[in-house]
Design a protein around this motif. Structure first.
Motif, PDB file in Angstrom:
ATOM      1  N   SER A  76      -2.539  11.652  -5.526  1.00 11.08           N
ATOM      2  CA  SER A  76      -3.376  12.745  -5.694  1.00 11.08           C
ATOM      3  C   SER A  76      -3.844  13.456  -6.755  1.00 11.08           C
ATOM      4  O   SER A  76      -5.247  13.388  -6.241  1.00 11.08           O
ATOM      5  CB  SER A  76      -3.453  13.513  -4.421  1.00 11.08           C
ATOM      6  OG  SER A  76      -3.151  12.364  -3.522  1.00 11.08           O
TER       7      SER A  76
ATOM      8  N   TRP B  82       2.313  -0.374   6.102  1.00  9.22           N
ATOM      9  CA  TRP B  82       1.522  -0.698   7.677  1.00  9.22           C
ATOM     10  C   TRP B  82       2.082  -1.122   8.675  1.00  9.22           C
ATOM     11  O   TRP B  82       1.295  -1.970   9.287  1.00  9.22           O
ATOM     12  CB  TRP B  82       0.372  -0.955   7.297  1.00  9.22           C
ATOM     13  CG  TRP B  82      -0.460   0.301   6.579  1.00  9.22           C
ATOM     14  CD1 TRP B  82      -0.323   1.295   6.741  1.00  9.22           C
ATOM     15  CD2 TRP B  82      -1.975   0.402   5.762  1.00  9.22           C
ATOM     16  NE1 TRP B  82      -0.970   2.438   6.111  1.00  9.22           N
ATOM     17  CE2 TRP B  82      -2.058   1.326   5.103  1.00  9.22           C
ATOM     18  CE3 TRP B  82      -2.608  -1.089   4.955  1.00  9.22           C
ATOM     19  CZ2 TRP B  82      -3.442   1.636   4.363  1.00  9.22           C
ATOM     20  CZ3 TRP B  82      -2.880  -0.604   4.052  1.00  9.22           C
ATOM     21  CH2 TRP B  82      -3.295   0.200   3.599  1.00  9.22           C
TER      22      TRP B  82
ATOM     23  N   THR C 207      -4.366  -3.442   0.275  1.00  8.39           N
ATOM     24  CA  THR C 207      -5.396  -3.231  -1.367  1.00  8.39           C
ATOM     25  C   THR C 207      -4.724  -3.793  -2.731  1.00  8.39           C
ATOM     26  O   THR C 207      -3.951  -4.942  -2.473  1.00  8.39           O
ATOM     27  CB  THR C 207      -4.720  -1.669  -1.038  1.00  8.39           C
ATOM     28  OG1 THR C 207      -3.528  -1.618  -1.655  1.00  8.39           O
ATOM     29  CG2 THR C 207      -5.053  -0.750  -0.540  1.00  8.39           C
TER      30      THR C 207
ATOM     31  N   TRP D  82       4.376   3.589  -8.540  1.00  7.53           N
ATOM     32  CA  TRP D  82       4.188   2.861  -7.403  1.00  7.53           C
ATOM     33  C   TRP D  82       3.230   2.462  -6.542  1.00  7.53           C
ATOM     34  O   TRP D  82       2.450   2.890  -7.395  1.00  7.53           O
ATOM     35  CB  TRP D  82       5.979   3.325  -6.952  1.00  7.53           C
ATOM     36  CG  TRP D  82       5.480   5.234  -6.150  1.00  7.53           C
ATOM     37  CD1 TRP D  82       4.640   5.617  -6.284  1.00  7.53           C
ATOM     38  CD2 TRP D  82       6.860   5.476  -5.428  1.00  7.53           C
ATOM     39  NE1 TRP D  82       4.851   7.306  -5.560  1.00  7.53           N
ATOM     40  CE2 TRP D  82       6.516   6.694  -4.986  1.00  7.53           C
ATOM     41  CE3 TRP D  82       7.700   5.325  -4.828  1.00  7.53           C
ATOM     42  CZ2 TRP D  82       7.252   7.639  -4.612  1.00  7.53           C
ATOM     43  CZ3 TRP D  82       8.805   6.091  -4.302  1.00  7.53           C
ATOM     44  CH2 TRP D  82       8.239   7.444  -4.510  1.00  7.53           C
ATOM     45  N   PHE D  83       3.322   2.171  -5.511  1.00  2.90           N
ATOM     46  CA  PHE D  83       2.326   1.295  -5.671  1.00  2.90           C
ATOM     47  C   PHE D  83       1.835   1.146  -6.334  1.00  2.90           C
ATOM     48  O   PHE D  83       0.640   0.787  -5.409  1.00  2.90           O
ATOM     49  CB  PHE D  83       1.388   2.631  -4.467  1.00  2.90           C
ATOM     50  CG  PHE D  83       2.382   3.284  -3.133  1.00  2.90           C
ATOM     51  CD1 PHE D  83       2.292   2.274  -2.373  1.00  2.90           C
ATOM     52  CD2 PHE D  83       2.232   4.555  -3.144  1.00  2.90           C
ATOM     53  CE1 PHE D  83       2.915   2.261  -1.128  1.00  2.90           C
ATOM     54  CE2 PHE D  83       3.325   5.398  -2.319  1.00  2.90           C
ATOM     55  CZ  PHE D  83       3.416   4.089  -0.800  1.00  2.90           C
TER      56      PHE D  83
ATOM     57  N   HIS E 169       3.719  -3.628  -2.600  1.00  2.57           N
ATOM     58  CA  HIS E 169       3.386  -2.839  -3.084  1.00  2.57           C
ATOM     59  C   HIS E 169       4.180  -2.117  -4.077  1.00  2.57           C
ATOM     60  O   HIS E 169       5.420  -1.387  -3.345  1.00  2.57           O
ATOM     61  CB  HIS E 169       2.741  -1.308  -2.702  1.00  2.57           C
ATOM     62  CG  HIS E 169       2.235  -1.635  -1.612  1.00  2.57           C
ATOM     63  ND1 HIS E 169       0.389  -2.892  -1.764  1.00  2.57           N
ATOM     64  CD2 HIS E 169       2.162  -2.563  -0.630  1.00  2.57           C
ATOM     65  CE1 HIS E 169      -0.177  -2.840  -0.536  1.00  2.57           C
ATOM     66  NE2 HIS E 169       0.271  -3.150  -0.210  1.00  2.57           N
TER      67      HIS E 169
HETATM   68  C1  LIG Z   1      -0.934   0.781   0.509  1.00  2.00           C
HETATM   69  C2  LIG Z   1      -1.236   0.741  -0.348  1.00  2.00           C
HETATM   70  C3  LIG Z   1      -1.729   0.362  -1.451  1.00  2.00           C
HETATM   71  C4  LIG Z   1      -1.509   1.313  -2.721  1.00  2.00           C
HETATM   72  N1  LIG Z   1      -1.855   0.572  -4.308  1.00  2.00           N
HETATM   73  C5  LIG Z   1      -2.284   1.245  -5.443  1.00  2.00           C
HETATM   74  C6  LIG Z   1      -2.272   0.569  -6.597  1.00  2.00           C
HETATM   75  O1  LIG Z   1      -2.643  -0.529  -6.907  1.00  2.00           O
HETATM   76  N2  LIG Z   1      -2.360   1.274  -7.798  1.00  2.00           N
HETATM   77  C7  LIG Z   1      -1.665   2.707  -7.981  1.00  2.00           C
HETATM   78  O2  LIG Z   1      -2.184   3.119  -8.737  1.00  2.00           O
HETATM   79  N3  LIG Z   1      -1.538   3.265  -6.025  1.00  2.00           N
HETATM   80  C8  LIG Z   1      -1.619   2.645  -5.103  1.00  2.00           C
HETATM   81  N4  LIG Z   1      -2.285   3.158  -4.486  1.00  2.00           N
HETATM   82  C9  LIG Z   1      -1.245   4.742  -4.217  1.00  2.00           C
HETATM   83  C10 LIG Z   1      -2.234   5.943  -3.396  1.00  2.00           C
HETATM   84  O3  LIG Z   1      -3.657   5.560  -4.590  1.00  2.00           O
HETATM   85  C11 LIG Z   1      -1.732   7.026  -3.159  1.00  2.00           C
HETATM   86  O4  LIG Z   1      -1.054   6.685  -2.348  1.00  2.00           O
HETATM   87  C12 LIG Z   1      -3.002   8.090  -3.513  1.00  2.00           C
HETATM   88  O5  LIG Z   1      -3.495   8.754  -4.757  1.00  2.00           O
HETATM   89  C13 LIG Z   1      -2.249   9.398  -2.320  1.00  2.00           C
HETATM   90  O6  LIG Z   1      -0.707  10.079  -3.389  1.00  2.00           O
HETATM   91  P1  LIG Z   1       0.326  10.397  -2.509  1.00  2.00           P
HETATM   92  O7  LIG Z   1       0.332   8.752  -1.549  1.00  2.00           O
HETATM   93  O8  LIG Z   1       1.268  10.179  -3.592  1.00  2.00           O
HETATM   94  O9  LIG Z   1       0.392  11.391  -1.592  1.00  2.00           O
HETATM   95  P2  LIG Z   1       0.458  12.534  -2.696  1.00  2.00           P
HETATM   96  O10 LIG Z   1      -0.391  13.307  -3.435  1.00  2.00           O
HETATM   97  O11 LIG Z   1       1.688  13.254  -2.078  1.00  2.00           O
HETATM   98  O12 LIG Z   1      -0.288  13.531  -0.866  1.00  2.00           O
HETATM   99  C14 LIG Z   1       0.084  13.510  -0.193  1.00  2.00           C
HETATM  100  C15 LIG Z   1      -0.815  14.019   0.902  1.00  2.00           C
HETATM  101  O13 LIG Z   1      -1.130  15.578   0.554  1.00  2.00           O
HETATM  102  C16 LIG Z   1      -2.123  15.869   0.709  1.00  2.00           C
HETATM  103  N5  LIG Z   1      -2.558  16.792  -1.061  1.00  2.00           N
HETATM  104  C17 LIG Z   1      -2.146  16.586  -2.757  1.00  2.00           C
HETATM  105  N6  LIG Z   1      -1.784  17.456  -3.314  1.00  2.00           N
HETATM  106  C18 LIG Z   1      -3.701  18.158  -2.380  1.00  2.00           C
HETATM  107  C19 LIG Z   1      -3.448  19.473  -2.931  1.00  2.00           C
HETATM  108  N7  LIG Z   1      -3.585  20.169  -4.432  1.00  2.00           N
HETATM  109  N8  LIG Z   1      -4.243  20.168  -1.831  1.00  2.00           N
HETATM  110  C20 LIG Z   1      -4.158  19.535  -1.033  1.00  2.00           C
HETATM  111  N9  LIG Z   1      -3.559  18.307  -0.251  1.00  2.00           N
HETATM  112  C21 LIG Z   1      -2.692  17.816  -1.344  1.00  2.00           C
HETATM  113  C22 LIG Z   1      -3.009  14.843  -0.281  1.00  2.00           C
HETATM  114  O14 LIG Z   1      -4.566  14.879   0.489  1.00  2.00           O
HETATM  115  C23 LIG Z   1      -2.335  13.837   1.379  1.00  2.00           C
HETATM  116  O15 LIG Z   1      -2.382  14.387   2.421  1.00  2.00           O
HETATM  117  C24 LIG Z   1      -1.739   2.263  -2.664  1.00  2.00           C
HETATM  118  C25 LIG Z   1      -0.992   3.313  -1.911  1.00  2.00           C
HETATM  119  C26 LIG Z   1      -1.055   2.304  -0.865  1.00  2.00           C
HETATM  120  C27 LIG Z   1      -1.451   3.139   0.181  1.00  2.00           C
END
Ligand SMILES: Cc1cc2nc3c(=O)[nH]c(=O)nc-3n(C[C@H](O)[C@H](O)[C@H](O)COP(=O)(O)OP(=O)(O)OC[C@H]3O[C@@H](n4cnc5c(N)ncnc54)[C@H](O)[C@@H]3O)c2cc1C
Length: 273
Positions: free
Chosen positions: A143, A214, A273, A166-167, A223
């Motif tokens: 995020s 999922w 995705t 990753w992902f 992914h």
């Molecule tokens: C099926 C799938 C396909 C994907 N494909 C790709 C791809 O092709 N390429 C790629 O680069 N990425 C891909 N992604 C990754 C996706 O972009 C990330 O999962 C997303 O950006 C969220 O990052 P994270 O999973 O590390 O969650 P985190 O960053 O760990 O966030 C977890 C939770 O905490 C919250 N959060 C995080 N930081 C804060 C903050 N500062 N304040 C308040 N709340 C916060 C978030 O809103 C979320 O609810 C994919 C993800 C999925 C599930």
């Protein structure tokens, strides 16, 4: 004041064709094609390519792209209505040339690729011969992209990339990845990163594992967790200006990248995705 939300009748006719085509021709393929993005699979190619041609003949191929790239230049509303139907299926996005992450990657290449990069990567991507991956997310930062740690260092005429992503959806099938990496660690947080094209056959790329989400079965896990160990790419594989990686990322994370993903997901929750 009245505000009309009706779909124009001529576009509704196209949606009706898509709805019927997806139900009768595309949905059955979901039971036969192991992974629609796997361009190396002869079964997939034999079944999907004829349907892609029907979509081209109908003028509905890669509608997110402008006419100069062979698309229709549809705006967000038309794309959302179309993607809502495609989201019912696994194969639909690929049959219509609208699949993530290639749709967004093609927009980045169209905007920022040199003529050589467009010829080598964009042309075969648009024609459906190859697929690509987008590698931005890292184990310690999804995020919040200011937490990205993957580094790209200029060494003569080459960038040297080290880090983990990753992902990275479909990296195992991809001919290239578009990768966000830190090039200017001392700059302001939003000016530290740059975007690159990384050919899949560059030495030093390791697919650590393909991750399953999922409830998809193990065979469809796609992914990828990717490691880059001193991966060398030519200097001209930089997309856009050095330090402008976040601005380049927005080209794909806006329209085709995220809004249409939501439209596909809204229908069934199984839009890949
Ligand atoms: C099926 C799938 C396909 C994907 N494909 C790709 C791809 O092709 N390429 C790629 O680069 N990425 C891909 N992604 C990754 C996706 O972009 C990330 O999962 C997303 O950006 C969220 O990052 P994270 O999973 O590390 O969650 P985190 O960053 O760990 O966030 C977890 C939770 O905490 C919250 N959060 C995080 N930081 C804060 C903050 N500062 N304040 C308040 N709340 C916060 C978030 O809103 C979320 O609810 C994919 C993800 C999925 C599930």
């Amino acid at each position: 004041m009245s505000w009309d939300f009706e779909t124009p009748s001529e576009f509704q006719a196209e949606l009706d064709w898509v709805d019927r085509f997806v139900r009768e021709e595309v949905e059955p393929l979901d039971h036969l094609v192991r992974h629609a993005w796997d361009v190396r699979d002869p079964v997939r190619n034999a079944l999907i390519k004829p349907l892609q041609q029907q979509v081209r003949d109908r003028g509905l191929w890669a509608c997110h792209l402008g006419p100069e790239l062979g698309g229709q230049g549809y705006g967000q509303v038309k794309l959302a209505l179309l993607n809502e139907i495609l989201g019912r299926t696994h194969c639909g996005q690929v049959v219509f040339g609208a699949q993530a992450p290639d749709s967004g990657n093609s927009e980045i290449l169209a905007h920022y690729g040199t003529p050589e990069l467009k010829e080598r990567y964009l042309a075969p991507l648009l024609s459906g011969e190859i697929v690509s991956a987008y590698s931005m997310t890292e184990p310690q930062g999804g995020s919040d992209p200011t937490a990205i740690m993957t580094r790209a260092v200029l060494d003569g005429d080459e960038w040297v990339i080290d880090g983990e992503k990753w992902f990275s959806s479909h990296a195992s099938f991809a001919s290239f990845q578009i990768v966000l990496a830190v090039t200017d660690p001392q700059a302001a947080p939003h000016e530290r990163t740059s975007m690159f094209v990384v050919p899949a056959d560059a030495p030093g790329i390791e697919i650590v594992r393909d991750v399953n989400v999922w409830g998809h079965d193990e065979e469809q896990a796609s992914h990828a967790y990717v490691r880059f160990r001193s991966v060398r790419i030519p200097r001209d594989h930089l997309l856009g200006e050095r330090g402008r990686g976040f601005a380049v990322a927005q080209t794909r994370l806006g329209g085709a990248g995220s809004t249409m993903r939501c439209a596909r997901w809204a229908w069934s929750g199984r839009a890949w995705t």
